[in-house]
Design a protein around this motif. Structure first.
Motif, mmCIF file in Angstrom:
data_model
loop_
_atom_site.group_PDB
_atom_site.id
_atom_site.type_symbol
_atom_site.label_atom_id
_atom_site.label_comp_id
_atom_site.label_asym_id
_atom_site.label_seq_id
_atom_site.Cartn_x
_atom_site.Cartn_y
_atom_site.Cartn_z
ATOM 1 N N ASP A 11 16.598 71.540 20.063
ATOM 2 C CA ASP A 11 15.278 72.040 19.648
ATOM 3 C C ASP A 11 14.936 71.562 18.242
ATOM 4 O OD1 ASP A 11 15.079 73.287 22.052
ATOM 5 O OD2 ASP A 11 15.413 75.319 21.301
ATOM 6 N N TYR A 12 15.937 71.554 17.383
ATOM 7 C CA TYR A 12 15.728 71.147 15.988
ATOM 8 C C TYR A 12 15.170 69.728 15.927
ATOM 9 C CZ TYR A 12 16.892 70.039 11.125
ATOM 10 O OH TYR A 12 16.840 69.659 9.802
ATOM 11 N N GLN A 17 10.549 65.962 15.080
ATOM 12 C CA GLN A 17 9.695 64.850 15.512
ATOM 13 C C GLN A 17 8.247 65.308 15.685
ATOM 14 O OE1 GLN A 17 11.493 63.255 19.082
ATOM 15 N NE2 GLN A 17 13.410 62.719 18.032
ATOM 16 N N LYS A 18 8.069 66.500 16.279
ATOM 17 C CA LYS A 18 6.718 67.030 16.472
ATOM 18 C C LYS A 18 5.992 67.186 15.134
ATOM 19 C CE LYS A 18 5.261 67.979 20.690
ATOM 20 N NZ LYS A 18 3.948 67.440 21.158
ATOM 21 N N LEU A 19 6.666 67.773 14.167
ATOM 22 C CA LEU A 19 6.060 68.002 12.847
ATOM 23 C C LEU A 19 5.700 66.686 12.182
ATOM 24 C CD1 LEU A 19 8.409 70.879 11.642
ATOM 25 C CD2 LEU A 19 5.934 71.064 11.934
ATOM 26 N N HIS A 37 1.534 74.370 21.073
ATOM 27 C CA HIS A 37 2.970 74.552 20.875
ATOM 28 C C HIS A 37 3.313 75.625 19.839
ATOM 29 C CE1 HIS A 37 3.029 70.567 22.822
ATOM 30 N NE2 HIS A 37 4.292 70.850 23.140
ATOM 31 N N LEU A 38 2.301 76.245 19.258
ATOM 32 C CA LEU A 38 2.565 77.108 18.106
ATOM 33 C C LEU A 38 3.459 78.300 18.445
ATOM 34 C CD1 LEU A 38 1.972 77.362 15.124
ATOM 35 C CD2 LEU A 38 -0.052 78.704 15.666
ATOM 36 N N GLY A 68 15.367 70.681 4.955
ATOM 37 C CA GLY A 68 14.305 70.723 3.952
ATOM 38 C C GLY A 68 13.058 70.004 4.422
ATOM 39 N N GLN A 69 13.247 68.831 5.061
ATOM 40 C CA GLN A 69 12.101 68.083 5.572
ATOM 41 C C GLN A 69 11.348 68.894 6.626
ATOM 42 O OE1 GLN A 69 13.080 64.087 6.906
ATOM 43 N NE2 GLN A 69 14.843 64.024 5.519
ATOM 44 N N LEU A 70 12.109 69.515 7.536
ATOM 45 C CA LEU A 70 11.466 70.275 8.607
ATOM 46 C C LEU A 70 10.640 71.426 8.051
ATOM 47 C CD1 LEU A 70 12.973 71.267 12.007
ATOM 48 C CD2 LEU A 70 11.973 73.043 10.592
#
Length: 551
Positions: A11-12, A17-19, A37-38, A68-70
């Motif tokens: 999931d991570y 990738q989605k973000l 997807h929210l 941190g990026q996520l």
């Protein structure tokens, strides 16, 4: 509960990738995909938090090096921040990354970066991001420079608003809405240990609205209480008292936390017990009768569960003394009657017990002791004068004030005439409150015989340890009471000092009795230290050191 490690890792990567896709494009299709997807992303953030909260910051970065990026990508997505649930879980996850004690420049830099993200997320709690940007530009700041200072400024602004709202009283138009108070307290839950948030936490705790229901969330009270008990934050006494007054579970947990310290497997000396009790701030809070009654009821339960364990009685007496000292330090006139603190006792009995026995001149000490004995005896044995309460209630009130028992023993050892029956009854009741009147009369007879024998030995030419040991009656009189009389004779009479060490060695023939004697010596030394009585203090300290090494 945290999800399976493999599922969470999958999931991570999906959401990272989605973000990244959502970040690179702002088309209508991207916005629709984000909204679609929210709810799933919010569930992912919740599961992520459940995992992160069980790890320290270094372990988190090892397992999720791009965390941190996520989180940053999510924080800067306005559609994600539009929902309170997203804000909440983002804040909680960011707080998990904070290093509470940064030791390297890198850790300090990471903390600073996290604070800037937090301030950005929190700005949406009150301001529109576009308005913040325009405001910052008008002040001559770039938004990236303004964000690190926003948190402190916003906290100060909210504190001022809370204080003004509190002062406005019944002016409902100028007061903060209950819904906003609740929301603000929920946002603060993961942030209570951050130094920048301490003023806001204190302001929330001491704010009292006019609403019939509590305006702050239970989770906020629980988080603050946990942080205070674990020493992750320091609060003024007034804020702690307000916390416990407004949230009963927090007061109960604080009291249980104190009990765990006091009644652990390690036997604490009363000096240490006093320090623990004072550091807990419970005596200061107990100056309010409502809080005192709850703490007192919990002491009552522990006493019943432990069958009146001496260490519990001693701790209760120290707590009562600390509470009385706190009342004195605050220089308060008694705003509440003694009846509000001790509702089960007769007012006359409570009044005389609450006096300081040490402050009464020696020649006048017998009269209040006999008065206490008479009032207790009426309450316990005389149905025409007594209350509807059980003997336990009278005993429970009496044991709060242990100085009177010490005084009764000393009076009995000083008397040259017939031992006063009232003092004999007082000691018999203190040590065996469950006895009926006939059993107590028998104890008084045996106690009187023991005292007569001891006083006869004192008037002899030379007192020996063997004589003292043989003086103990073989009848089934309470062993603790007998040993208290013998030890008191050794410590409080000049004739007893030379033979004290030998006599105590004879008495301490089992581990249980040794523990009991150590407890008595510790209580005696504690009292002597407070009274600054040097004559017996040196002997008590030496005996305590020798016996203490054996247990």
């Amino acid at each position: 509960m945290a999800r399976d490690s493999a599922d969470l890792a999958s999931d991570y990567q999906f959401w990272l990738q989605k973000l990244s896709v959502w970040e690179q494009a702002s088309s209508k299709e991207t916005q629709q995909d984000t909204c679609l997807h929210l709810s799933r992303f919010q569930e992912f953030l919740k599961q992520m938090y459940e995992t992160l909260k069980e790890m320290d910051s270094n372990a988190i970065l090892e397992r999720f090096p791009t965390i941190g990026q996520l989180l940053a990508k999510a924080c800067w997505n306005p559609l994600i921040l539009a929902y309170d649930e997203s804000q909440k879980y983002l804040i909680w996850c960011l707080c998990c990354l904070m290093n509470k004690e940064p030791r390297t420049p890198g850790e300090s830099e990471l903390n600073s970066w996290i604070r800037s993200l937090l301030s950005h997320v929190l700005s949406t709690f009150r301001f529109n991001l576009k308005e913040v940007s325009l405001f910052a530009e008008n002040l001559g700041y770039e938004l990236v420079d303004y964000c690190p200072s926003l948190l402190k400024n916003m906290v100060l602004s909210l504190v001022s608003e809370l204080r003004e709202s509190h002062l406005n009283g019944l002016n409902t138009q100028s007061r903060m809405a209950p819904e906003r108070m609740m929301s603000l307290s929920q946002v603060c839950v993961p942030l209570v240990t951050l130094p920048d948030f301490e003023p806001l936490v204190e302001a929330l705790l001491t704010y009292h609205g006019r609403e019939p229901q509590e305006a702050l969330s239970p989770e906020f009270f629980e988080a603050v209480n946990e942080a205070f008990l674990s020493k992750k934050m320091i609060l003024p006494t007034s804020s702690v008292v307000s916390l416990w007054f407004r949230h009963l579970p927090s007061l109960e947990k604080a009291t249980l936390h104190l009990f765990e310290k006091l009644f652990s497997s390690k036997r604490n000396r009363l000096g240490e017990v006093e320090c623990c009790i004072k550091e807990s701030l419970l005596p200061q809070a107990a100056c309010h009768p409502a809080i005192f009654r709850i703490v007192d009821e919990m002491f009552r339960f522990v006493l019943l569960e432990t069958d009146g364990a001496p260490e519990v009685i001693a701790a209760l007496q120290v707590f009562t003394w600390c509470m009385a000292e706190a009342l004195g330090k605050e220089n308060k006139q008694m705003k509440f009657s003694l009846k509000t603190y001790f509702p089960y006792g007769a007012p006359a009995l409570t009044a005389v017990l609450s006096q300081h026995p040490e402050a009464i001149p020696q020649r006048h000490q017998l009269q209040p002791l006999l008065h206490i004995s008479q009032l207790l005896r009426e309450a316990v044995e005389d149905p025409t004068h007594g209350s509807q309460q059980t003997p336990f209630e009278s005993w429970f009130l009496f044991i709060h004030f242990g100085g009177w028992v010490d005084l009764a023993v000393q009076q009995l050892l000083r008397t040259e005439a017939e031992p006063p029956e009232g003092l004999l009854w007082l000691l018999a009741f203190y040590y065996s409150p469950q006895d009926g009147s006939q059993q107590r009369v028998q104890t008084m007879v045996e106690l009187k015989a023991l005292l007569s024998h001891l006083l006869m030995l004192l008037r002899g030419e030379r007192l020996s340890a063997v004589d003292v040991q043989k003086a103990a009656p073989r009848a089934p009189i309470c062993g603790q009471l007998v040993r208290r009389l013998l030890l008191s004779l050794l410590l409080w009479t000049p004739e007893g000092h030379p033979i004290a060490r030998e006599a105590v060695t004879h008495m301490a023939h089992t581990d249980a009795v040794t523990h009991e004697i150590v407890g008595f010596l510790d209580q005696t030394l504690y009292r002597l230290d407070h009274l600054c009585v040097e004559a017996s203090r040196k002997l008590a300290r030496e005996l305590l050191q020798e016996l203490g090494a054996q247990v």
